[in-house]
Design a protein around this motif. Structure first.
Motif, PDB file in Angstrom:
ATOM      1  N   GLU A 290       0.830  -1.206   0.000  1.00 44.46           N
ATOM      2  CA  GLU A 290       0.000   0.000   0.000  1.00 44.46           C
ATOM      3  C   GLU A 290       0.867   1.259   0.000  1.00 44.46           C
ATOM      4  O   GLU A 290       0.624   2.188  -0.771  1.00 44.46           O
ATOM      5  CB  GLU A 290      -0.910   0.040   1.232  1.00 44.46           C
ATOM      6  N   GLU A 291       1.866   1.281   0.871  1.00 43.35           N
ATOM      7  CA  GLU A 291       2.744   2.448   0.962  1.00 43.35           C
ATOM      8  C   GLU A 291       3.470   2.692  -0.356  1.00 43.35           C
ATOM      9  O   GLU A 291       3.511   3.830  -0.844  1.00 43.35           O
ATOM     10  CB  GLU A 291       3.781   2.245   2.073  1.00 43.35           C
TER      11      GLU A 291
ATOM     12  N   TYR B  71      -5.381   2.424   3.791  1.00 40.81           N
ATOM     13  CA  TYR B  71      -4.164   2.687   4.552  1.00 40.81           C
ATOM     14  C   TYR B  71      -4.460   3.564   5.776  1.00 40.81           C
ATOM     15  O   TYR B  71      -3.882   3.374   6.842  1.00 40.81           O
ATOM     16  CB  TYR B  71      -3.115   3.346   3.649  1.00 40.81           C
TER      17      TYR B  71
END
Length: 164
Positions: free
Chosen positions: A9-10, A59
């Protein structure tokens, strides 16, 4: 696997931010310096932003950064607080599943229609795919959050991590 999901995700959010800024910068330079800019850059930047919002929502659940009212729930400690936190997460989980289910229906409907985007001629189901992905991501994060609530505490630590 949870850490790989978070890292993915990051990385996705950072790379798409870089791509979106580059596309918009190219659009501005093309428009004002060369008096000619391709229309597809604006459209692609818009679709990248849509994915950023939906994946970013997932997130943000991990970081517990969504807006919430703390005044009432802050009055409780221990098991009553855990029950309220769990109830809140379960309601949100139901909404995330709703988004995932009906987002998937939208993707499938768009796939059947054969609709394409105006400038890039991409199948429209690709931008719509952000909705079920975001819903599924939020649902996964909310299950993790409920487990964390009952394992340890329900507060975010100063380093931005939940207790393991």
């Amino acid at each position: 696997m949870v850490k790989k999901f978070a890292k993915a995700e990051e990385v996705f959010l950072v790379l798409t931010l870089i791509a979106m800024v580059a596309l918009i910068f190219g659009q501005v330079v093309g428009r004002y310096v060369f008096s000619n800019a391709p229309s597809w850059t604006e459209e692609l930047a818009r679709y990248i932003h849509i994915f950023q919002v939906w994946i970013g929502a997932s997130y943000a659940v991990k970081l517990r950064e969504h807006i919430r009212v703390e005044a009432f729930i802050g009055l409780f400690k221990g098991v009553p607080r855990k029950i309220l936190e769990t109830l809140s997460a379960l309601i949100w989980f139901a909404l995330a599943l709703f988004l995932a289910y009906f987002g998937t229906q939208l993707v499938l409907s768009s796939l059947d229609n054969g609709q394409v985007t105006p400038a890039m001629q991409l199948p429209m189901w690709i931008p719509f795919l952000a909705i079920p992905l975001g819903g599924i991501g939020m649902a996964i994060r909310l299950v993790q959050q409920i487990v964390q609530i009952w394992r340890g505490d329900y507060e975010m630590h100063k380093d931005g991590e939940l207790p393991v």
